[in-house]
Design a protein around this motif. Sequence first.
Motif, PDB file in Angstrom:
ATOM      1  N   ARG A 176      19.282   2.758 -14.276  1.00 38.84           N
ATOM      2  CA  ARG A 176      17.729   1.801 -13.389  1.00 38.84           C
ATOM      3  C   ARG A 176      17.208   0.900 -15.020  1.00 38.84           C
ATOM      4  NH1 ARG A 176      19.799   3.345  -9.379  1.00 38.84           N
ATOM      5  NH2 ARG A 176      18.683   5.726  -7.747  1.00 38.84           N
ATOM      6  N   GLU A 206      11.158  -1.662 -21.467  1.00 42.39           N
ATOM      7  CA  GLU A 206      10.378  -2.406 -20.605  1.00 42.39           C
ATOM      8  C   GLU A 206      10.051  -4.103 -21.138  1.00 42.39           C
ATOM      9  OE1 GLU A 206       9.225  -0.829 -16.561  1.00 42.39           O
ATOM     10  OE2 GLU A 206       7.097  -1.084 -17.925  1.00 42.39           O
ATOM     11  N   GLY A 207      11.447  -4.581 -21.716  1.00 45.64           N
ATOM     12  CA  GLY A 207      10.319  -6.225 -21.550  1.00 45.64           C
ATOM     13  C   GLY A 207      10.318  -6.612 -20.389  1.00 45.64           C
ATOM     14  N   GLY A 294      15.463  -4.575 -26.120  1.00 42.79           N
ATOM     15  CA  GLY A 294      16.158  -3.338 -24.578  1.00 42.79           C
ATOM     16  C   GLY A 294      17.331  -3.563 -24.918  1.00 42.79           C
ATOM     17  N   ILE A 329      22.064   6.538 -24.374  1.00 44.13           N
ATOM     18  CA  ILE A 329      21.137   5.792 -23.955  1.00 44.13           C
ATOM     19  C   ILE A 329      20.618   5.372 -23.135  1.00 44.13           C
ATOM     20  CG2 ILE A 329      22.377   3.291 -24.673  1.00 44.13           C
ATOM     21  CD1 ILE A 329      19.840   2.514 -25.921  1.00 44.13           C
ATOM     22  N   LEU A 512      21.522 -11.090 -22.870  1.00 43.70           N
ATOM     23  CA  LEU A 512      20.538 -11.539 -22.973  1.00 43.70           C
ATOM     24  C   LEU A 512      21.284 -13.602 -23.294  1.00 43.70           C
ATOM     25  CD1 LEU A 512      17.406 -12.050 -25.551  1.00 43.70           C
ATOM     26  CD2 LEU A 512      18.248 -14.521 -24.348  1.00 43.70           C
TER      27      LEU A 512
HETATM   28  C1  FMN Z   1      18.530  -8.588 -23.332  1.00 39.11           C
HETATM   29  C2  FMN Z   1      18.679  -7.448 -23.078  1.00 39.11           C
HETATM   30  C3  FMN Z   1      17.368  -6.582 -22.419  1.00 39.11           C
HETATM   31  C4  FMN Z   1      17.336  -5.717 -21.891  1.00 39.11           C
HETATM   32  N1  FMN Z   1      16.526  -4.802 -21.593  1.00 39.11           N
HETATM   33  C5  FMN Z   1      16.187  -3.629 -21.007  1.00 39.11           C
HETATM   34  C6  FMN Z   1      15.283  -2.746 -21.185  1.00 39.11           C
HETATM   35  O1  FMN Z   1      14.321  -3.470 -21.295  1.00 39.11           O
HETATM   36  N2  FMN Z   1      14.519  -1.765 -20.769  1.00 39.11           N
HETATM   37  C7  FMN Z   1      16.064  -0.691 -20.050  1.00 39.11           C
HETATM   38  O2  FMN Z   1      15.644   0.567 -19.511  1.00 39.11           O
HETATM   39  N3  FMN Z   1      17.041  -1.945 -20.500  1.00 39.11           N
HETATM   40  C8  FMN Z   1      17.688  -3.190 -21.252  1.00 39.11           C
HETATM   41  N4  FMN Z   1      18.708  -3.240 -21.296  1.00 39.11           N
HETATM   42  C9  FMN Z   1      19.419  -2.559 -20.779  1.00 39.11           C
HETATM   43  C10 FMN Z   1      20.242  -1.784 -21.889  1.00 39.11           C
HETATM   44  O3  FMN Z   1      21.002  -2.335 -23.027  1.00 39.11           O
HETATM   45  C11 FMN Z   1      21.464  -0.446 -21.535  1.00 39.11           C
HETATM   46  O4  FMN Z   1      22.114  -1.347 -20.417  1.00 39.11           O
HETATM   47  C12 FMN Z   1      19.597   0.605 -21.488  1.00 39.11           C
HETATM   48  O5  FMN Z   1      19.373   0.754 -21.668  1.00 39.11           O
HETATM   49  C13 FMN Z   1      21.003   1.725 -20.622  1.00 39.11           C
HETATM   50  O6  FMN Z   1      20.551   2.766 -19.453  1.00 39.11           O
HETATM   51  P1  FMN Z   1      20.750   3.062 -18.057  1.00 39.11           P
HETATM   52  O7  FMN Z   1      22.206   3.280 -17.712  1.00 39.11           O
HETATM   53  O8  FMN Z   1      20.157   4.407 -17.742  1.00 39.11           O
HETATM   54  O9  FMN Z   1      20.312   1.568 -17.414  1.00 39.11           O
HETATM   55  C14 FMN Z   1      18.518  -4.620 -21.570  1.00 39.11           C
HETATM   56  C15 FMN Z   1      19.632  -5.522 -21.740  1.00 39.11           C
HETATM   57  C16 FMN Z   1      19.693  -7.166 -22.356  1.00 39.11           C
HETATM   58  C17 FMN Z   1      20.814  -7.327 -22.672  1.00 39.11           C
END
Ligand code: FMN
Lengths: 562, 165
Positions: A176, A206-207, A294, A329, A512
């Motif tokens: 998610r 949570e950016g 994030g 993660i 990003l």
């Molecule tokens: C620039 C950037 C910002 C991200 N910010 C978040 C974030 O704020 N919170 C988050 O859970 N995943 C963020 N992600 C995704 C994480 O890299 C990662 O895929 C995720 O935490 C994996 O968890 P999930 O498989 O449960 O989604 C971001 C990815 C990128 C490229």
Amino acid sequence: MTSEELLQIAEEANADREASDFEVNVCVALGCLSQHSDKLKDTLTAEAAAASPRTGKRCHVRGTGCMGLCAAGPLVRVGSAADAGAQTLYAGVREGDVKALIESLGGKPVERLTAHLDQYFRGQIPIVLENSGYIDPEKIDEYIGRDGYQALIKALTEMSPQTVIEQISKSGLRGRGGGGYPTGLKWSTVAKAVGAQKYVICNADEGDPGAFMDRSVLESDPQRVIEGMAIAGYAVGASKGYIYVRAEYPLAVTRMTSSLRDARRRGLLGNNICGTTFAFDIEIRLGAGAFVCGEETALIASIEGLRGQPRPRPPYPAVSGLWGSPTLINNVETFANVAPIIRKGAEWYASIGTEKSKGTKVFALTGKITNTGLVEIPMGMPLREIIFGIGGGVPNGRKFKAVQTGGPSGGCIPEEHLDLPISYEALIDVGSMMGSGGMIVMDDTSCMVNVARFFMEFCMTESCGKCIPCRAGTAQMYQLLTKICDGKASHADLDLLIDLCDVVKNTSLCGLGMTAPNPVLSTLRYFKHEYMEHIDHQHCRAGVCACGSKPLSELSQAEVPA
Amino acid sequence: MNLAPPPLPSDDKRWKIVNGTMRRHGFARHALIETLHTVQSSFGFLDDVAIRFVAQSLHVPLSQAFGVATFYNHFSLKPAGKHTCTICLGTACYIKGADRLMAEAEKRLKIKAGHTTPDGNISLMTARCVGACGRAPVILEDSELLGLVEPGVMLEQLERWAAHD
Ligand SMILES: Cc1cc2nc3c(=O)[nH]c(=O)nc-3n(C[C@H](O)[C@H](O)[C@H](O)COP(=O)(O)O)c2cc1C
Ligand code: FES
């Protein structure tokens, strides 16, 4: 802790609950707290105590987590302690309403305060938010009273790590945090990776600005996240976890800190959890205000005490993550789904949602929408139903223009695609993405070029500077977008902008940069006429850009868009 | 190599708190960010002395310590004013007119975002979403959160702060 002991705690907690005739639940999460709902709760407690000898009614006043409708706060839900489903929700409750509210217990609800929100709740399926607004987030026993920690005990005593992973895989749960990577697959990769020490990290950075689902879960039901992480630790063979929370969320940090302490005290974290050999503990790490943290590899660098700069993948964190060890993660909401899946079974979870996107998703509905707040809907619900049904549509008689999802990596979806059923794939097909769950509604007072510029400025300032396409590309795209907004751009500038989108998308190091062009691409796809009006006529139809807006008569008839 | 921790920079009690954070993490290098958080919350900002002290205590190269201190937005290298008005410029607040709030505040205080009035009274800062998007536009008056903010309400607070000098 055995399952018998857990049941006993649950029974005691519920007996406590039912010892009162009535309960008054006051939201003390961030939104309502900013309107001093903590003081309101104290006044309600005093009033209830004062009234009790006279009326003979026993009333329990409780501070709870988020009830969803942040814009209508402070929210208070009252009614019979035995039947939480039949309680009345009051909105905009002030100190002056306290007497009437306590008086009304057992009688007719106070009509002028009642929130008539059947439409808001219709179609929502609370799984992640099932306890939000129903329990005191600082009382672990209330969580246990609503089936909390049953899943952990079931996993530890009845299931092998392998079966836990199979259940998660079968449920169809996907990440998610934005990407939607299959959670079971990720868990099994970490489980198979070799390493004496493995880690579990909860991504609570949570950016995405405009999104607050993760904050709400951490503030409203912290134990759910701890339980999910502990089950994950068991499944992948990790003994240590970290929760990486952004520093902008002080209340979430405080509640999480005390919740970790309570879980340790109850023997649900630490050594020999539930009398087994499983050991697991969690530490909190604070973010420091960098969006890129994030991203998973940047987040890991940050926990290691370094600048939060991403590194190329592979190797993926699942194989080589924190301090070179295999690291799982996942996002807060991903972990929040784990306990219900183990408790109720993968088939139950997989029965909700679409073929490829299972379960529910929490969205933060904000912007130009009547019912602002958190909603949890089954995957597959059409956008229109979320925005015009649950959300109540665009207020002040204005016209819907677009809904933005996916944050700075996402896109703007116009009216013509509102019948789209929400799923990871469908959102990508229309040029946006699921993202973490921010859903920002815009009306005709928003200029889409200006919106694209807003996101580009965000990506430009948040670019970590490690790779050149992102560092220099976002700055140049921002300048070009500013030129368009100012009415000083040429067609050549627009061509250059489109070229840059392509370069930055395909050559950046991390997500990003790779997704930074998305807001431009999606607005160009659906709102190109707005770009052309700025360039050809120095006209901003929403009247927000520096180029100003011209009266329609000055635009040649042929070019006046519908 | 001398591994003994350096002496505290002064007898200011707050250094003991900073030292406490480092001790809790066993003076491990990866405690750098956690320790800078403690400095920031105890002193309000990170100065040269603090960064050098932390770097030396944790045996982290100065380049890394300064790199980290300047990379993260949460750390500030300058002291803030007596009061701080923080305007959220996250997406939800932007759509609800946060840019207008910012323009009004800049006009009233005659400073740009990120700066402090010359008398050191009020700092004007920005935030990238504080998670109260449901109540956008949002500002923080010192650390108190205010939602659904009209420019007038914010300006009144700025006046009150200016008057209480
Ligand atoms: C620039 C950037 C910002 C991200 N910010 C978040 C974030 O704020 N919170 C988050 O859970 N995943 C963020 N992600 C995704 C994480 O890299 C990662 O895929 C995720 O935490 C994996 O968890 P999930 O498989 O449960 O989604 C971001 C990815 C990128 C490229
Ligand atoms: S965008 Fe301002 S609080 Fe989230």
